[in-house]
Design an enzyme around this catalytic site. Sequence first.
Site, mmCIF file in Angstrom:
data_model
loop_
_atom_site.group_PDB
_atom_site.id
_atom_site.type_symbol
_atom_site.label_atom_id
_atom_site.label_comp_id
_atom_site.label_asym_id
_atom_site.label_seq_id
_atom_site.Cartn_x
_atom_site.Cartn_y
_atom_site.Cartn_z
ATOM 1 C CG ASP A 17 -1.872 -1.227 1.242
ATOM 2 O OD1 ASP A 17 -1.846 -1.686 0.390
ATOM 3 O OD2 ASP A 17 -2.580 -1.430 2.295
ATOM 4 C CD GLU A 273 -1.951 -3.366 -6.415
ATOM 5 O OE1 GLU A 273 -2.249 -2.193 -7.111
ATOM 6 O OE2 GLU A 273 -2.577 -3.803 -5.587
HETATM 7 O O1 TRH Z 1 4.302 -6.006 0.749
HETATM 8 P P1 TRH Z 1 3.212 -6.683 -0.248
HETATM 9 O O2 TRH Z 1 2.955 -7.979 0.268
HETATM 10 O O3 TRH Z 1 2.097 -6.179 0.060
HETATM 11 C C1 TRH Z 1 0.711 -6.438 -0.385
HETATM 12 C C2 TRH Z 1 -0.172 -6.166 -1.722
HETATM 13 O O4 TRH Z 1 -0.014 -4.634 -1.794
HETATM 14 C C3 TRH Z 1 -1.045 -6.441 -1.627
HETATM 15 O O5 TRH Z 1 -1.986 -6.250 -2.835
HETATM 16 C C4 TRH Z 1 -2.078 -6.044 -0.352
HETATM 17 O O6 TRH Z 1 -3.433 -6.758 -0.452
HETATM 18 C C5 TRH Z 1 -1.275 -6.454 0.781
HETATM 19 O O7 TRH Z 1 -0.195 -6.003 0.722
HETATM 20 C C6 TRH Z 1 -1.975 -6.055 2.062
HETATM 21 O O8 TRH Z 1 3.738 -6.623 -1.612
HETATM 22 P P2 TRH Z 1 3.915 -5.678 -2.829
HETATM 23 O O9 TRH Z 1 2.511 -5.106 -3.124
HETATM 24 O O10 TRH Z 1 4.832 -6.247 -3.704
HETATM 25 O O11 TRH Z 1 4.873 -4.486 -2.009
HETATM 26 C C7 TRH Z 1 6.121 -4.540 -1.587
HETATM 27 C C8 TRH Z 1 6.752 -3.444 -1.745
HETATM 28 O O12 TRH Z 1 8.108 -3.494 -0.788
HETATM 29 C C9 TRH Z 1 6.955 -2.892 -3.182
HETATM 30 O O13 TRH Z 1 6.623 -1.620 -3.223
HETATM 31 C C10 TRH Z 1 8.340 -3.280 -3.310
HETATM 32 C C11 TRH Z 1 8.846 -2.955 -1.932
HETATM 33 N N1 TRH Z 1 10.172 -3.484 -1.525
HETATM 34 C C12 TRH Z 1 11.436 -2.873 -1.471
HETATM 35 O O14 TRH Z 1 11.334 -1.551 -1.697
HETATM 36 N N2 TRH Z 1 12.500 -3.475 -1.120
HETATM 37 C C13 TRH Z 1 12.719 -4.714 -0.773
HETATM 38 O O15 TRH Z 1 13.687 -5.317 -0.559
HETATM 39 C C14 TRH Z 1 11.421 -5.474 -1.390
HETATM 40 C C15 TRH Z 1 11.384 -7.029 -1.060
HETATM 41 C C16 TRH Z 1 10.286 -4.976 -1.447
#
Ligand code: TRH
Length: 379
Positions: A17, A273
């Site tokens: 988010d 996402e």
């Molecule tokens: O963290 P998430 O599992 O977020 C999820 C989704 O948004 C989902 O739709 C929602 O319903 C749930 O949360 C509550 O996975 P997502 O969406 O890939 O977000 C991870 C974020 O973290 C993304 O912006 C990339 C970032 N990230 C980094 O900046 N550095 C890192 O080392 C990693 C592994 C991720």
Amino acid sequence: MKRGWDILCSVVDNFGDAGVCWRLARQLCSELDQSVRFWVDNLDTLHRLNRDVNPVLVAQCIDGVEVRCWRDLAQAEPAEIVVEGFGVRPPPEYVDAMVRRKTPPVWINLEYLSAEKWVEGCHVLPSPQPANPLVKYFFFPGFTPATGGLLMERGLCGARDAFQRDTTAIAGFLQSLQVTMVDADAVLISLFCYDNAALSTLVHAWAGGAAPVVCIAPEGNVLTQLSQVAGRRIVAGSRVVMGKLAIHAVPFLELDQYDRLLWACDVNFVRGEDSFVRAQLAARPLVWQAYPQSDGAHMSKVDAFLDRYCAAAEPEVGRRVGTVFNSWNRQSTDMGRDWCALMERRADVDTHASHWASHLCNGGNLAHRLAEFCEYRLK
Ligand code: TRH
């Protein structure tokens, strides 16, 4: 025209988010010269995505965005455009102030990404509010012209291509993570997933396979899972070798560094996402784990994405991609076998990922579409 925006972000759990809302805020400022306040209820999470954010400051300016503490929102004078991320509810005082504005703000509910067909019918639908004269609009990200498109910064594809061509830059980046490529031909994989019972069979396939594999795993729940599979504690900084597999656990990376990781790797395991979209834009093969829902609804999302993603792939390549996505999301013990089958067609899977990324880069840009829509409503 320069407009004032309030972007409202509540961090329920995980990072997605905040990642999505922060990306949107930055892009509205840097590319469209908008004036953006970013209201967030968890500065620690934002700090992990961008280390310039000071988690104890109630107001600060980062990358042109005014970052504000959620608890001050109730006293704020609403901006011309209010974007609530994923249905977060603003405090009643703030909604009352929206009603009192001479020109009502354009109120947007930025929704979750889905490739499902129904999204096109719901995108930009108005939702008149029963308790006040305001209207809220649903804005859906998506993969087709009838949706809001995807978040992608101007120049993203050019920066990615330049990085991927620059072997010195890639080597320097990996070195900064203390990842050593003992074998230059190793398959480089990034791993970001939810708890997944199929990880064990996958790790064993990597360890026992013919080709060397280097797996880079940023800090988080995945390290706990890897520790269980490896039978020893893995923390950021650990390097563990199991047969042909070398696991490198690295710290959680800032957003822009994480992009570089996706660009550098041969295959990216992503989830949710935002990492899912970034991996597609990385022009490299991906394996996506959708956010698991207890009723299994996430499988419809996976199927809908595969229908689009694999439509232009050679049928056998599309079938193998689909099989791996299904095994991973169903947490099946077939995952190891299906991974090996996918890798037999590695060159074709690579080409397909690159074509898909070009297709996306030529498609809808969410920040621009959203700004156009709001401007139209304000006129
Ligand atoms: O963290 P998430 O599992 O977020 C999820 C989704 O948004 C989902 O739709 C929602 O319903 C749930 O949360 C509550 O996975 P997502 O969406 O890939 O977000 C991870 C974020 O973290 C993304 O912006 C990339 C970032 N990230 C980094 O900046 N550095 C890192 O080392 C990693 C592994 C991720």
